[in-house]
Design an enzyme around this catalytic site. Structure first.
Site, PDB file in Angstrom:
ATOM      1  N   ASP A   1       0.832  -1.197   0.000  1.00  0.00           N
ATOM      2  CA  ASP A   1       0.000   0.000   0.000  1.00  0.00           C
ATOM      3  C   ASP A   1       0.869   1.249   0.000  1.00  0.00           C
ATOM      4  O   ASP A   1       1.921   1.274  -0.619  1.00  0.00           O
ATOM      5  CB  ASP A   1      -0.919  -0.045   1.237  1.00  0.00           C
ATOM      6  CG  ASP A   1      -2.296   0.552   0.966  1.00  0.00           C
ATOM      7  OD1 ASP A   1      -2.360   1.784   0.815  1.00  0.00           O
ATOM      8  OD2 ASP A   1      -3.279  -0.200   0.909  1.00  0.00           O
TER       9      ASP A   1
ATOM     10  N   ASP B   1      -2.658   2.958  17.912  1.00  0.00           N
ATOM     11  CA  ASP B   1      -3.330   1.676  17.714  1.00  0.00           C
ATOM     12  C   ASP B   1      -2.474   0.677  16.952  1.00  0.00           C
ATOM     13  O   ASP B   1      -2.867  -0.487  16.796  1.00  0.00           O
ATOM     14  CB  ASP B   1      -4.661   1.878  16.983  1.00  0.00           C
ATOM     15  CG  ASP B   1      -5.612   2.761  17.766  1.00  0.00           C
ATOM     16  OD1 ASP B   1      -5.500   2.784  19.005  1.00  0.00           O
ATOM     17  OD2 ASP B   1      -6.447   3.441  17.149  1.00  0.00           O
TER      18      ASP B   1
ATOM     19  N   HIS C   1      -3.715   5.884   3.411  1.00  0.00           N
ATOM     20  CA  HIS C   1      -4.458   4.708   2.961  1.00  0.00           C
ATOM     21  C   HIS C   1      -3.960   3.437   3.633  1.00  0.00           C
ATOM     22  O   HIS C   1      -4.735   2.650   4.183  1.00  0.00           O
ATOM     23  CB  HIS C   1      -4.326   4.614   1.443  1.00  0.00           C
ATOM     24  CG  HIS C   1      -5.238   3.640   0.780  1.00  0.00           C
ATOM     25  ND1 HIS C   1      -4.925   2.310   0.644  1.00  0.00           N
ATOM     26  CD2 HIS C   1      -6.456   3.802   0.202  1.00  0.00           C
ATOM     27  CE1 HIS C   1      -5.912   1.692  -0.007  1.00  0.00           C
ATOM     28  NE2 HIS C   1      -6.850   2.577  -0.272  1.00  0.00           N
TER      29      HIS C   1
ATOM     30  N   ASN D   1     -13.766   0.304  -7.257  1.00  0.00           N
ATOM     31  CA  ASN D   1     -14.889   1.199  -7.045  1.00  0.00           C
ATOM     32  C   ASN D   1     -15.370   1.789  -8.364  1.00  0.00           C
ATOM     33  O   ASN D   1     -14.586   2.006  -9.284  1.00  0.00           O
ATOM     34  CB  ASN D   1     -14.488   2.329  -6.100  1.00  0.00           C
ATOM     35  CG  ASN D   1     -13.916   1.793  -4.815  1.00  0.00           C
ATOM     36  OD1 ASN D   1     -14.465   0.899  -4.202  1.00  0.00           O
ATOM     37  ND2 ASN D   1     -12.775   2.332  -4.407  1.00  0.00           N
TER      38      ASN D   1
ATOM     39  N   SER E   1     -11.431  -0.847  -0.836  1.00  0.00           N
ATOM     40  CA  SER E   1     -10.109  -0.899  -0.204  1.00  0.00           C
ATOM     41  C   SER E   1     -10.211  -1.280   1.260  1.00  0.00           C
ATOM     42  O   SER E   1      -9.302  -1.898   1.808  1.00  0.00           O
ATOM     43  CB  SER E   1      -9.436   0.471  -0.266  1.00  0.00           C
ATOM     44  OG  SER E   1      -8.569   0.579  -1.341  1.00  0.00           O
TER      45      SER E   1
END
Length: 415
Positions: free
Chosen positions: A73, A82, A109, A202, A270
């Site tokens: 990515d 996190d 992303h 998409n 995604s």
């Protein structure tokens, strides 16, 4: 993809809401600052996908501990609260001299994808991934403009992930045309018993774009389409789907980790894809000797059927069902069931695929990249154009949106 539609932003009682986001837009981005209160606890409450996929019941059986997931990515912010302790040393194939580890994400992303898989959600706040015990191996292939110019970089990333211990690979990216370099890398992954998950793509502004993106079209890959809002059991209107679709997962109003320690809301295939990659990680951890073929067989054989009875081209085998995949007994298979079931892929760089009207795609003027003056999570990728000189009128590589048409809501950064 020429125009950008910003979401309308509303704020009431210290909470950000999205209004007016057109799901059919390929490039819709909105940013709004959350005034006043810290919202880490609200972030946990907003993660509706955890309840939808019965994650807490699944964690009684497996958390994904011991599994390494390669996130190919835009990089991963390993310092996000996190993700601290969740990210292994990776590689930056875009700018290796400046960042050798892949642990920097200028786009956002990859950080969002990584936390949806393995966010720790420590102290009962923040993003909690579907497989919080798994580790992330970041492999950066997307530049600061959210695109890659050469499919070889994705092929290299897949091979690098395999060679460095990944048993699940997440590809929240894609394009229109098939790449033989990526296909060879995917065969390499299959030969090394690795599960590969990719987004179906998409709906873009090009009305002729109806085909599932590549590499999700490659036989053997788990192609993930997106589901709409909670409780609708309907395909998200922005999700591409087709005969190669394998599974579906929630794709809208997902709260994700944002580089720098904050959060935002995202939507797109995604972000459905890492939920399936996380489910694969749970199975791999519970059954460490199980082959990739049988992990895939469990995921598709236990999916919650949607749409018409049985497998269909809209939902594939249905919504991923982690608890059933962990509990149910299925017969052993000798080979990846998606290899036999997958329809033939005929598109290539030199022979553009056709849409339902018979119109060749890829022979027109190149599609421009999406533009935005705010962080843009629906990244772009350029297709493999090897041999494309035979297609008249092509003067540049085709830019394709990756990942998610995004509605972004920015919560106050955690301290």
């Amino acid at each position: 993809m020429g125009s950008i539609a910003l979401t309308s932003l509303a704020r009431a009682a210290g909470r950000v809401l999205v209004a007016g986001l057109s799901a059919a837009l390929a490039c819709a981005v909105g940013v709004g600052a959350a005034p006043g209160v810290a919202a880490a606890d609200q972030v946990r409450a907003d993660q509706w996908q955890l309840a939808a996929l019965d994650a807490r019941d699944a964690w009684k059986l497996s958390t994904g501990k011991g599994v390494v997931v390669a996130v190919v990515d835009s990089g991963v912010d390993a310092k996000h609260p996190d993700l601290v302790g969740q990210v292994l040393p990776g590689i930056d194939l875009v700018d290796p001299g400046a960042n050798d580890s892949g642990a920097v994400d200028p786009v956002g992303h990859g950080t969002t994808v990584a936390a949806l898989i393995a966010g720790s959600g420590k102290d009962s706040v923040g993003v909690e991934g579907i497989a919080p015990g798994a580790k992330i191996l970041p492999i950066r292939v997307l530049d600061k403009a959210n695109k890659y110019n050469d499919p070889d970089i994705v092929a290299r990333a897949v091979r690098w992930g395999v060679d460095h211990g990944a048993t699940v690979i997440n590809l929240s990216l894609g394009g229109a045309l098939r790449s033989e370099a990526i296909a060879e890398a995917l065969r390499y992954a299959a030969a090394h018993d690795v599960v590969v998950v990719a987004c179906t793509g998409n709906v873009a502004t090009d009305p002729n774009t109806h085909q599932v993106w590549y590499p999700a079209r490659e036989p053997g890959v788990i192609a993930v389409a997106g589901l709409g809002a909670r409780g609708t059991e309907a395909l998200w209107s922005g999700s591409l789907t087709g005969p190669e679709t394998v599974l579906t997962a929630p794709a809208v109003n997902l709260t994700g980790a944002r580089p720098g320690g904050g959060y935002w809301q995202v939507q797109g295939t995604s972000f459905a894809t890492p939920l399936v990659a996380g489910a694969a990680s749970l199975v791999r951890a519970r059954y460490p000797r199980m082959s990739a073929a049988n992990v895939i067989n469990r995921l598709i054989g236990t999916a919650r059927d949607l749409g018409v009875a049985g497998r269909d081209d809209r939902f594939g085998y249905g919504e991923v069902n982690p608890v059933a995949a962990l509990r149910n007994n299925l017969g052993e298979v000798a080979a990846n069931p998606l290899m036999a079931a997958a329809p033939a892929v005929t598109s290539s760089a030199s022979e553009p695929a056709e849409d339902g009207t018979g119109t060749p795609r890829g022979g027109a003027a190149p599609m421009p990249a999406g533009e935005s003056d705010v962080p843009q999570l629906e990244t772009t990728a350029e297709d493999d154009r090897a041999g494309a000189s035979t297609v008249a009128g092509l003067t540049a590589m085709l830019l394709i949106l990756i990942g998610g048409s995004v509605g972004v809501l920015l919560h106050r950064r955690r301290s």
